[in-house]
Write an enzyme that holds these catalytic residues in place. Structure first.
Site, PDB file in Angstrom:
ATOM      1  N   THR A 166       0.692  -0.827   0.145  1.00  0.00           N
ATOM      2  CA  THR A 166       0.235  -0.440   0.078  1.00  0.00           C
ATOM      3  C   THR A 166       0.601   1.476   0.063  1.00  0.00           C
ATOM      4  OG1 THR A 166       0.367   0.310   2.258  1.00  0.00           O
ATOM      5  CG2 THR A 166      -2.005  -1.122   1.273  1.00  0.00           C
ATOM      6  N   TYR A 167       1.786   1.010   1.149  1.00  0.00           N
ATOM      7  CA  TYR A 167       3.064   2.228   0.535  1.00  0.00           C
ATOM      8  C   TYR A 167       3.555   2.618  -0.267  1.00  0.00           C
ATOM      9  CZ  TYR A 167       7.158   5.062   2.225  1.00  0.00           C
ATOM     10  OH  TYR A 167       7.549   5.958   2.532  1.00  0.00           O
ATOM     11  N   GLY A 168       4.088   1.652  -1.356  1.00  0.00           N
ATOM     12  CA  GLY A 168       4.748   1.956  -2.325  1.00  0.00           C
ATOM     13  C   GLY A 168       3.526   2.116  -3.719  1.00  0.00           C
TER      14      GLY A 168
END
Length: 262
Positions: A166-168
């Site tokens: 999700t961060y990426g």
């Protein structure tokens, strides 16, 4: 302020500029606040945690810099707009902005990420920079006329990122927003770039290490320089992109990753 400090500020990379920094209470944002002030900027620090903001602001002032802070929730449009407006109220204009605030989120396969965590990472890491850029462009237009914005992305946005999916994903979307904004606002003299840090010794990576023991060692093994970055090394790249020395640079995502993606 003594004459030595005055001379240094006048000759600094960001001399006479007003800078707005999100995520400025710790890590890269705090390092940027200290650096930008040393380089002659008047800075407004924004983040959610007032105690951290107050500490960094006092450090900047103790070193002879000009700084203030505002508590800001990056997921709240009114809060973001008020924070940017505060810079104009305090210093009369806005020249540059560093959108650094972010949240890491849970590590692990995407099918194990709770939907609520996905929504939170979206609100902070993608909606936050979007809200910030909209407010910053309006403030620069209305005051300085021209300026520059830098967003913090991640080297993890430039590849598949199974450990932090999700961060990426949100950081990759920030790259797209950065490029679109550069094309849109370049004709007005507003440059927009991003930096993509590699592993950096911040509270965020320490949290990741606690959640996934050994991750720092694994990242160092993949990094040609063989170490994590100091937050100031990342802030230096942002300062250059915001400065007039990068006057012909816009729409780029600059890797500051120790060679990790070389």
């Amino acid at each position: 302020m003594d004459n030595t400090l005055t001379t240094h500020a006048a000759a600094g990379l960001l001399a006479d500029k007003v800078a707005f920094i999100t995520g400025a209470g710790r890590g890269i944002g705090a390092a940027a606040a200290r650096l930008f002030a040393r380089e002659g900027a008047r800075v407004l620090l924004a983040a959610r945690t007032e105690a951290q903001l107050k500490t960094v602001t006092e450090e900047v002032r103790a070193a002879g810099g000009t700084a203030d802070y505002v508590v800001c929730d990056l997921g709240d449009p009114a809060s973001v707009r008020a924070a940017v407006d505060r810079a104009v109220d305090l210093y009369g204009r806005l020249d540059v902005a560093f959108n650094n605030g972010a949240a890491l989120g849970p590590s692990g396969p995407m099918d194990q990420v709770p939907e609520a965590d996905l929504d939170y990472i979206y609100a902070v890491n993608l909606k936050g920079p979007w809200l910030s850029m909209v407010a910053e462009v309006a403030a620069i237009r209305a005051t300085a006329g021209t300026g520059a914005i830098v967003n913090t992305s991640s080297v993890g946005s430039l590849m598949g990122n199974p450990e932090l999916p999700t961060y990426g994903a949100m950081k990759r979307a920030v790259n797209s927003l950065t490029e679109s904004a550069a094309v849109t606002y370049g004709p007005e003299g507003i440059r927009v770039n991003a930096i993509a840090p590699g592993s950096t010794l911040t509270e965020m990576i320490r949290d990741w290490e606690a959640d996934s023991p050994g991750v720092i060692e694994r990242l160092n093994a993949l990094t040609p320089l063989g170490r994590v970055a100091d937050p100031d090394e990342i802030a230096q790249a942002a300062a250059w992109l915001l400065s007039d020395r990068a006057s012909y640079v816009t729409g780029t995502v600059l890797r500051v990753d120790g060679g990790l993606r070389a």
